[in-house]
Design an enzyme around this catalytic site. Structure first.
Site, PDB file in Angstrom:
ATOM      1  N   GLU A 334      20.925  52.952  16.219  1.00 37.32           N
ATOM      2  CA  GLU A 334      21.223  51.740  15.457  1.00 37.32           C
ATOM      3  C   GLU A 334      19.947  50.999  15.098  1.00 37.32           C
ATOM      4  O   GLU A 334      19.085  50.758  15.960  1.00 37.32           O
ATOM      5  CB  GLU A 334      22.106  50.787  16.279  1.00 37.32           C
ATOM      6  CG  GLU A 334      23.497  51.301  16.562  1.00 37.32           C
ATOM      7  CD  GLU A 334      24.334  50.299  17.345  1.00 37.32           C
ATOM      8  OE1 GLU A 334      25.540  50.253  17.116  1.00 37.32           O
ATOM      9  OE2 GLU A 334      23.770  49.574  18.195  1.00 37.32           O
ATOM     10  N   CYS A 335      19.811  50.630  13.850  1.00 36.17           N
ATOM     11  CA  CYS A 335      18.760  49.746  13.338  1.00 36.17           C
ATOM     12  C   CYS A 335      17.366  50.174  13.820  1.00 36.17           C
ATOM     13  O   CYS A 335      16.798  51.122  13.303  1.00 36.17           O
ATOM     14  CB  CYS A 335      19.076  48.304  13.691  1.00 36.17           C
ATOM     15  SG  CYS A 335      18.304  47.105  12.570  1.00 36.17           S
ATOM     16  N   GLY A 336      16.798  49.526  14.811  1.00 34.01           N
ATOM     17  CA  GLY A 336      15.475  49.907  15.284  1.00 34.01           C
ATOM     18  C   GLY A 336      15.426  51.343  15.768  1.00 34.01           C
ATOM     19  O   GLY A 336      14.444  52.062  15.532  1.00 34.01           O
TER      20      GLY A 336
END
EC number: 6.3.5.11
Length: 459
Positions: A334-336
């Site tokens: 997720e994301c990072g």
């Protein structure tokens, strides 16, 4: 069945000081030997990290849990509240934005007010009183009368200029006799929490400054009496939900966790464990090898752009992560964590190599590229479940993919925001790896955790 004193700390608007006051109250109560259980309204990851340290018991952080009226339904929110409040003396719920601010201008979905009503708890309203006297009474009257189902149990005035100013505010509030003044806190910019582009600085940055929570407690106690506050709020029943019989772990999942990757909903981790996962933490920043005998990986969000140089230097762990993905074992990012799987990250300091699982580049911008609640529907079977699986979450990031996602990636999410469908490619699959900018809350669909553990077990 147990009882707990519980209340919500809400603000008139973002930036009024509710986080500093929440942390100060939590720390003040905790150092009295009171067992404090913190919660956070909304999708925020950073405030809960500060809560955990402010409420520490015997030197151990007390995990804070997110409550959210849009990502989670009412039973899920009540389950989370009861599960953790039942083992405490006091539950403190920090609100989000202004008291009535949610996903729309006409409804209360996603707002602190909605959560106060779901939990049946009173609200302590934080008001930034700079340059106000009698007008503060008018403002509080408006908040108190706006929704008859929300109980404003008291007000805390923040950034009060002097004892004379505090006297004027208390005098003005005699016009609102049903809302007592709980306290008046003076200006003290030295204790404000530093911030950066995704919000407040995480408590792990450069090591937690535990003394800051004590300074916040000292500051809060200069303007209000925490014991009197507790006495003014009612006790509520908190019944811990039924816990399934513990089982031996079926799979072992590596969890990336360090200063660069620290954004996880605690409920996601609990649901994975309940589904049969043993979670082994590792650091993409400092570890040179993945833990042994892993069946899957969970790469959460955080601040990889701030540690891009260190990540770029850690060639061996990046290579191992790529080889793990290529092996076909399940990976959820997720994301990072998604950015870690890209070719590289471009920041104002330069370009830094990442793992190269996705043939695209993340470039940091000066303004956010996406912000808001998201509902995801999966178009085809993934490690999170069969086609048609839905879940809710949140998206907030300053980076963007520079190459065309439709040409270089395989998107499997249908995405919707508060106004309906979004024409944005999202949820990208390669091998058995699923990466996305969206942070999903597994509490919105607990079958996600079960599906991921099952896929890890099969592979």
């Amino acid at each position: 069945m147990g009882t707990v004193r519980a209340f919500v700390i809400a603000g008139t608007h973002s930036g009024c000081g509710k986080t500093s006051i929440s942390l100060g109250l939590m720390a003040s109560l905790a150092r009295r030997g009171i067992r404090v259980q913190p919660f956070k309204c909304g999708p925020d990851f950073i405030d809960p990290g500060h809560h955990a340290l402010a409420c520490a018991r015997d030197g151990h952080p007390v995990p804070s849990h997110n409550l959210d009226g849009w990502m989670l339904d009412e039973p899920a929110n009540l389950d989370i509240f009861n599960r953790y409040a039942a083992d405490s003396d006091v539950a403190v719920i920090e609100g989000v934005m202004g008291l009535f601010d949610g996903i729309s201008g006409t409804g209360d979905a996603g707002s602190t007010a909605q959560m106060a009503k779901i939990l049946g708890l009173p609200v302590i309203l934080v008001v930034d009183a700079r340059s106000m006297a009698r007008s503060a009474a008018a403002l509080v009257t408006g908040y108190a009368d706006f929704d008859p189902e929300v109980t404003i149990a008291g007000v805390i005035f923040n950034r009060v200029g002097s004892p004379g100013h505090a006297e004027l505010l208390r005098e003005a509030m005699t016009l609102v006799p049903d809302v007592p003044v709980i306290g008046c806190l003076g200006r003290d910019e030295d204790i404000s929490t530093p911030s950066r582009h995704l919000g407040l600085v995480t408590p792990d940055q450069d090591g937690p400054d535990l003394s800051r929570y004590q300074r916040l407690a000292d500051w809060v106690e200069t303007g209000l009496d925490p014991d009197a506050l507790l006495a003014s709020v009612p006790e509520v029943e908190a019944v811990a939900p039924f816990e399934p019989v513990p089982q031996l772990p079926k799979v072992t999942i590596g969890l990336a966790r360090d200063n660069a990757f620290c954004f996880y909903y605690e409920e996601n981790l609990r649901l994975l464990r309940e589904a049969g996962a043993r979670l082994i933490e590792f650091s993409p920043l400092s570890d040179t090898r993945l833990p042994e005998h892993l069946d899957g990986l969970y790469l959460g969000g955080g601040y990889p752009e701030l540690y891009a140089f260190e990540l770029g230097q850690n060639t061996r762990i990046r290579r191992e992560i790529k080889e793990f993905c290529e092996s076909g074992r399940p990976v959820y990012a997720e994301c990072g964590g998604f950015m870690l799987l890209m070719n590289d990250i471009v920041t104002g300091r330069g370009r830094y190599a990442m793992s190269g699982v996705y043939p695209v580049r993340a470039e940091m911008g000066e303004k956010f590229r996406a912000l808001g609640y998201r509902e995801v529907t999966v178009r085809e079977a993934t490690s999170l479940g069969p086609a048609g699986t839905t879940a809710r979450g949140h998206e907030f990031h300053y980076s963007s993919i520079q190459e065309s996602p439709s040409e270089n990636l395989h998107p499997v999410y249908d995405l919707a925001g508060r106004k309906g469908p979004l024409d944005t490619p999202e949820g990208f699959v390669t091998w058995n790896t699923l990466g996305s900018y969206v942070h999903l809350h597994f509490g919105s669909n607990p079958d996600i955790a079960k599906a991921f553990v099952t896929v890890c077990q099969k592979n």
